[in-house]
Design an enzyme around this catalytic site. Structure first.
Site, PDB file in Angstrom:
ATOM      1  N   TYR A  99      66.019   5.875 -42.375  1.00  0.00           N
ATOM      2  CA  TYR A  99      66.484   5.504 -41.039  1.00  0.00           C
ATOM      3  C   TYR A  99      65.959   6.526 -40.039  1.00  0.00           C
ATOM      4  CZ  TYR A  99      70.767   3.890 -43.598  1.00  0.00           C
ATOM      5  OH  TYR A  99      71.677   3.355 -44.452  1.00  0.00           O
ATOM      6  N   HIS A 145      78.537   0.156 -40.384  1.00  0.00           N
ATOM      7  CA  HIS A 145      78.783   1.334 -39.562  1.00  0.00           C
ATOM      8  C   HIS A 145      78.186   1.196 -38.162  1.00  0.00           C
ATOM      9  CE1 HIS A 145      78.188   3.254 -43.748  1.00  0.00           C
ATOM     10  NE2 HIS A 145      79.447   2.902 -43.614  1.00  0.00           N
ATOM     11  N   ASP A 152      84.058   2.524 -46.967  1.00  0.00           N
ATOM     12  CA  ASP A 152      83.485   1.232 -46.582  1.00  0.00           C
ATOM     13  C   ASP A 152      84.342   0.060 -47.055  1.00  0.00           C
ATOM     14  OD1 ASP A 152      81.440   2.533 -45.308  1.00  0.00           O
ATOM     15  OD2 ASP A 152      79.935   2.117 -46.847  1.00  0.00           O
ATOM     16  N   LYS A 180      68.727   2.438 -34.373  1.00  0.00           N
ATOM     17  CA  LYS A 180      68.196   2.765 -35.702  1.00  0.00           C
ATOM     18  C   LYS A 180      66.924   1.970 -35.932  1.00  0.00           C
ATOM     19  CE  LYS A 180      72.741   3.487 -37.764  1.00  0.00           C
ATOM     20  NZ  LYS A 180      73.759   2.945 -38.680  1.00  0.00           N
TER      21      LYS A 180
END
Length: 181
Positions: A132, A62, A168, A72
């Site tokens: 995250y 992603h 995904d 991130k």
């Protein structure tokens, strides 16, 4: 905090600098000043937690495009994962290059993911938990993704995939993105 650069500019593996005593240890997991000194963006807009029941689960790949690009800081707090990022910056000399790093509760390591990097991971243990810190809010209209098994990327995942979302599994192949199909 111990910052280790990688062969891809702007990507850092971050290890804890433990301060031990008779109780255990203390360590900083994030410091905005240290991020700035290393040329990284310290902004945290949201924090996410992902829990995964089964070993072999795959999440990713992603990323978000401008104006909602994300940084991130990824850390595995329970179990272990194999974390992969792909350079999606067309102007970069490492465009489409990737790195993979094992993050685990045991090694307490984190991976800093710059803007315009696709990110995903595979769980190496059952009951893996991932935290995250994200530098931009999730913005669905700007979300993009790559197939985890894209032959142009040639990522060597450590395990067979046991679980993956339909979204995904069905991201387009890179070849179709590059030729505009």
């Amino acid at each position: 905090m111990i910052f280790s650069s990688t062969h891809i500019a702007g990507v850092f593996i971050i290890d804890l600098e433990e301060k031990p005593d008779h109780r255990g240890f203390f360590a900083r997991t994030f410091c905005g000043d240290e991020f700035i000194r290393h040329g990284l963006k310290p902004t945290v807009s949201q924090c996410n937690l992902s829990f995964n029941h089964k070993k072999g689960t795959l999440r990713g790949m992603h990323y978000q495009i401008a104006p909602a690009t994300e940084t991130k800081l990824v850390r595995c707090t329970q179990g272990a994962i194999y974390d992969v990022i792909i350079d999606m910056r067309p102007e970069s000399p490492t465009y489409l290059s990737h790195i993979g790093v094992e993050l685990s509760a045991e090694n307490r390591r984190a991976l800093y993911v710059p803007e315009m990097f696709a990110h995903g991971y595979q769980t190496l243990t059952d009951n893996a938990e991932v935290v995250y810190q994200v530098g931009e809010f999730y913005t669905p209209g700007y979300e993009r993704g790559l197939r985890f098994d894209d032959p142009l990327l040639d990522i060597s995942w450590p395990l067979a995939v046991t679980e993956i979302s339909e979204k995904d599994r069905n991201w387009p192949l890179l070849e179709s993105i590059l030729i505009g199909v």
